[in-house]
Design a protein around this motif. Structure first.
Motif, PDB file in Angstrom:
ATOM      1  N   LEU A  54     -13.329 -17.925  -0.036  1.00 51.19           N
ATOM      2  CA  LEU A  54     -12.400 -18.235   0.912  1.00 51.19           C
ATOM      3  C   LEU A  54     -11.940 -16.950   1.572  1.00 51.19           C
ATOM      4  CD1 LEU A  54     -10.116 -21.141  -0.579  1.00 51.19           C
ATOM      5  CD2 LEU A  54     -11.573 -21.433   1.277  1.00 51.19           C
ATOM      6  N   LEU A 105     -13.810 -15.472   4.671  1.00 52.14           N
ATOM      7  CA  LEU A 105     -13.587 -15.893   6.145  1.00 52.14           C
ATOM      8  C   LEU A 105     -12.830 -14.834   6.794  1.00 52.14           C
ATOM      9  CD1 LEU A 105     -13.086 -19.781   6.077  1.00 52.14           C
ATOM     10  CD2 LEU A 105     -15.069 -18.389   7.110  1.00 52.14           C
ATOM     11  N   MET A 161      -4.757 -21.415  -6.481  1.00 48.81           N
ATOM     12  CA  MET A 161      -4.426 -22.736  -6.072  1.00 48.81           C
ATOM     13  C   MET A 161      -4.973 -23.700  -6.922  1.00 48.81           C
ATOM     14  SD  MET A 161      -6.182 -21.785  -2.226  1.00 48.81           S
ATOM     15  CE  MET A 161      -6.570 -23.139  -1.746  1.00 48.81           C
ATOM     16  N   MET A 215      -4.926 -19.173   4.039  1.00 47.76           N
ATOM     17  CA  MET A 215      -4.463 -20.498   3.245  1.00 47.76           C
ATOM     18  C   MET A 215      -3.136 -20.475   2.706  1.00 47.76           C
ATOM     19  SD  MET A 215      -7.660 -22.462   2.338  1.00 47.76           S
ATOM     20  CE  MET A 215      -6.834 -23.537   1.656  1.00 47.76           C
ATOM     21  N   HIS A 275      -0.650 -19.815   3.844  1.00 45.84           N
ATOM     22  CA  HIS A 275       0.545 -20.274   4.997  1.00 45.84           C
ATOM     23  C   HIS A 275       0.156 -21.979   4.808  1.00 45.84           C
ATOM     24  CE1 HIS A 275       0.089 -16.048   6.258  1.00 45.84           C
ATOM     25  NE2 HIS A 275       1.330 -16.057   6.112  1.00 45.84           N
ATOM     26  N   PHE A 276      -0.635 -22.593   4.411  1.00 46.25           N
ATOM     27  CA  PHE A 276      -0.569 -24.062   4.423  1.00 46.25           C
ATOM     28  C   PHE A 276       0.406 -24.467   3.321  1.00 46.25           C
ATOM     29  CE2 PHE A 276      -5.603 -24.848   5.126  1.00 46.25           C
ATOM     30  CZ  PHE A 276      -5.385 -24.033   6.331  1.00 46.25           C
ATOM     31  N   ASP A 277       1.175 -25.615   4.045  1.00 45.71           N
ATOM     32  CA  ASP A 277       2.284 -25.871   3.088  1.00 45.71           C
ATOM     33  C   ASP A 277       1.985 -26.307   1.584  1.00 45.71           C
ATOM     34  OD1 ASP A 277       3.470 -26.061   5.605  1.00 45.71           O
ATOM     35  OD2 ASP A 277       3.631 -28.133   5.809  1.00 45.71           O
ATOM     36  N   ALA A 278       0.825 -26.682   1.425  1.00 43.03           N
ATOM     37  CA  ALA A 278       0.455 -27.120  -0.091  1.00 43.03           C
ATOM     38  C   ALA A 278       0.354 -25.866  -1.040  1.00 43.03           C
ATOM     39  CB  ALA A 278      -0.716 -27.944  -0.012  1.00 43.03           C
ATOM     40  N   TYR A 279      -0.031 -24.697  -0.317  1.00 47.23           N
ATOM     41  CA  TYR A 279      -0.276 -23.677  -1.280  1.00 47.23           C
ATOM     42  C   TYR A 279       0.582 -22.661  -0.860  1.00 47.23           C
ATOM     43  CZ  TYR A 279      -4.358 -26.333  -2.637  1.00 47.23           C
ATOM     44  OH  TYR A 279      -5.021 -27.547  -3.076  1.00 47.23           O
TER      45      TYR A 279
END
Lengths: 331, 331
Positions: B81, B84, B252, B280, B282-286
């Motif tokens: 990841l 990217l 994660m 990522m 910054h994604f709510d889940a992580y």
DNA sequence: CTGTTAGCGCTTTCAC
DNA sequence: GTGAAAGCGCTAACAG
């Protein structure tokens, strides 16, 4: 691994001299396909080449053959999550057939020509076009080669093309929703500039209509998580039974924005369908039902087109890759 | 956009003839840097070139100049990841200085030589090495150029290098943990084969020691989400106050495996620290506290090294990129 | 089978 | 400033 001072590399003339033969013989002995050379001389040449650490100069070789062992891969960018699953595989496959890959990041057609003129990319054997920046005719004019494979949906009858048959997977997904009693759906789309996206959206609309599903709202995002997150509130305003997103990343954004609606990842107020079948949909946090195709099949189709001998103009039918629905918790 | 039959492209001789000058003059007029040419003839040549749609053959040009406008980027793979966020930027920057990029996916050193011999990659102007498959000396022998920039930690005094100063960011993160009362920590690492990883792990150990933090367990993963998920149970078996992972993806995985320990994303049984500062996070889940550096700074350093005029051997000091701690909910 | 010769398309002396 | 000629490293054509 001694670090010898980098002299100028030995040429085939050096090899020929050391082997005591002419340059032509050396050339023939070193050729990949068998050419008429005396067995003894062939051995001497091979040995001399090895001793000298001879490396053929591929620029000179290419000057004659008008072909370098390169394919261009033209992308808009590589920062979508779905790109990871694809390009690594593509790179691997292309290398395994002996091609090297020039990666061209091309957002718009401006200056591309000038950029290409300054690099050997112009001389590639083939170009794989993912970027939707241009149509087949434009791309053909950009490269010396006619061997163009279009993945952006903007192909014509002269260009090879690989296109996922997205309609079938979309039909499956919508049928799944219909079966579960979905009557009202919201749709979150990507950039309207992309031909692929245009077709994709049309397929959703057709499937909705076929099942008598009403579209409560259609919102445009940009494939990104952020755009999904931002659109979530508006999407569910019309109280749809399901939200369909044309990318998994957007679905992830929607899911996060409405996590309360998915206690234990089970849909409560609405079902959620993504697109791309990202490997991340296997992460516990994002068990998003998705639509996708087999990446290996997709890549193999391109590689096959590149390897294929030149086909006479006219018989280039786009290669279709089947897609399927992958049910997961959010549906 | 008419699709004319692709004839053989016009050469500089055609241009010269049309302009009524010699090939030498045409060549000079077309050169990027100014060369002595009469103003009138220069105009005629430029016009003729434009009229003919002349494209210099860069293979021929490269044959003389021994330089093509290409840099090689050598990677293990591009499916992490963290890749990217990096390669898209790198590609953009390299193209903006007029370089084209051939992307080489090289896991091991076997066959690489043979592979390179079949492609013009051997003739690149510079090589950026991310893959940990080889050290600087080996890489120098693989390319015609000496302009190698090592990012894999296996540089020597002859090669340029860019290395994140991970120790500082790691120290910050561990200090943060210590401040919050962490006395026992578990560490999840990546492949031991990587020099970068070796140094990274050493930095964690040093920081733990400096703060009197005991290591309850050290487990080896492979940077992937799956390996983090799998290692989670073993990691917390020793009841650490914090789990440090040398990649965000592994963090994660740990987070998902132990989501119950993070109600509302707030750490309950242990704090969680990642590495890479993936977008990522910054994604709510992580919302994983992480360590990272500014990608633009990192990339700019490489580009600068590539552009720099050849530096005399010996004065190649590795360029250090500062890293920092990014606190988030899991810490 | 082998060597000689002639380029591929471009740049670069080196005289004029 | 300009042009003739040489040559980058290699392969193809053509005699031997």
């Amino acid at each position: 691994m001694a670090d010898e001072p980098k002299r100028t590399s030995p040429t085939i003339a050096d090899v020929a001299e050391l082997a005591g033969v002419s340059r032509a013989v050396a050339s023939r002995a070193l050729a990949p396909e068998p050419r008429p050379v005396g067995a003894d001389k062939r051995q001497r040449v091979l040995k001399a080449a090895a001793d000298l650490g001879f490396r053929p100069n591929l620029l000179a070789q290419g000057l004659m053959s008008k072909s370098v062992n390169i394919v261009a891969v033209i992308v808009n960018h590589i920062h979508d999550l779905s790109d990871l699953d694809l390009f690594d595989l593509l790179l691997d496959r292309l290398q395994s057939i002996g091609k090297q890959v020039v990666l061209l990041r091309v957002g718009s057609v401006d200056r591309v020509d000038q950029f290409l003129s300054r690099g050997i990319a112009y001389h590639v054997d083939a170009a794989l076009v993912f970027s939707d920046f241009a149509d087949a005719a434009t791309v053909r004019n950009m490269f010396r080669t006619d061997r163009i494979v279009m993945m952006n949906g903007r192909h014509d009858h002269l260009s090879a093309a690989v296109v996922p048959d997205e309609a079938s997977g979309i039909a499956e997904a919508v049928a799944d929703a219909a079966l579960k009693g979905v009557h009202r759906a919201a749709l979150l789309t990507g950039r309207a500039t992309s031909e692929v996206e245009r077709i994709r959206v049309a397929a959703y609309r057709r499937s909705f209509a076929a099942h008598g599903i009403a579209v409560t709202s259609e919102i445009q995002g940009d494939y990104s998580y952020q755009s999904g997150h931002a659109a979530a509130a508006a999407l569910i305003a019309g109280e749809p039974d399901a939200v369909f997103c044309t990318s998994d990343a957007m679905a992830m954004g929607v899911l996060d924005a409405r996590r309360a609606d998915f206690p234990g990842n089970r849909p409560q107020r609405f079902r959620l369908y993504g697109f791309d079948n990202l490997s991340m949909t296997h992460f516990d946090a994002y068990p998003i039902a998705s639509i996708g195709y087999d990446k290996a099949t997709y890549v193999d189709a391109m590689v096959q087109l590149i390897e294929a001998a030149d086909t006479p103009h006219g018989e280039t039918e786009p290669v279709s890759i089947p897609t399927a629905f992958f049910p997961r918790a959010t549906a």
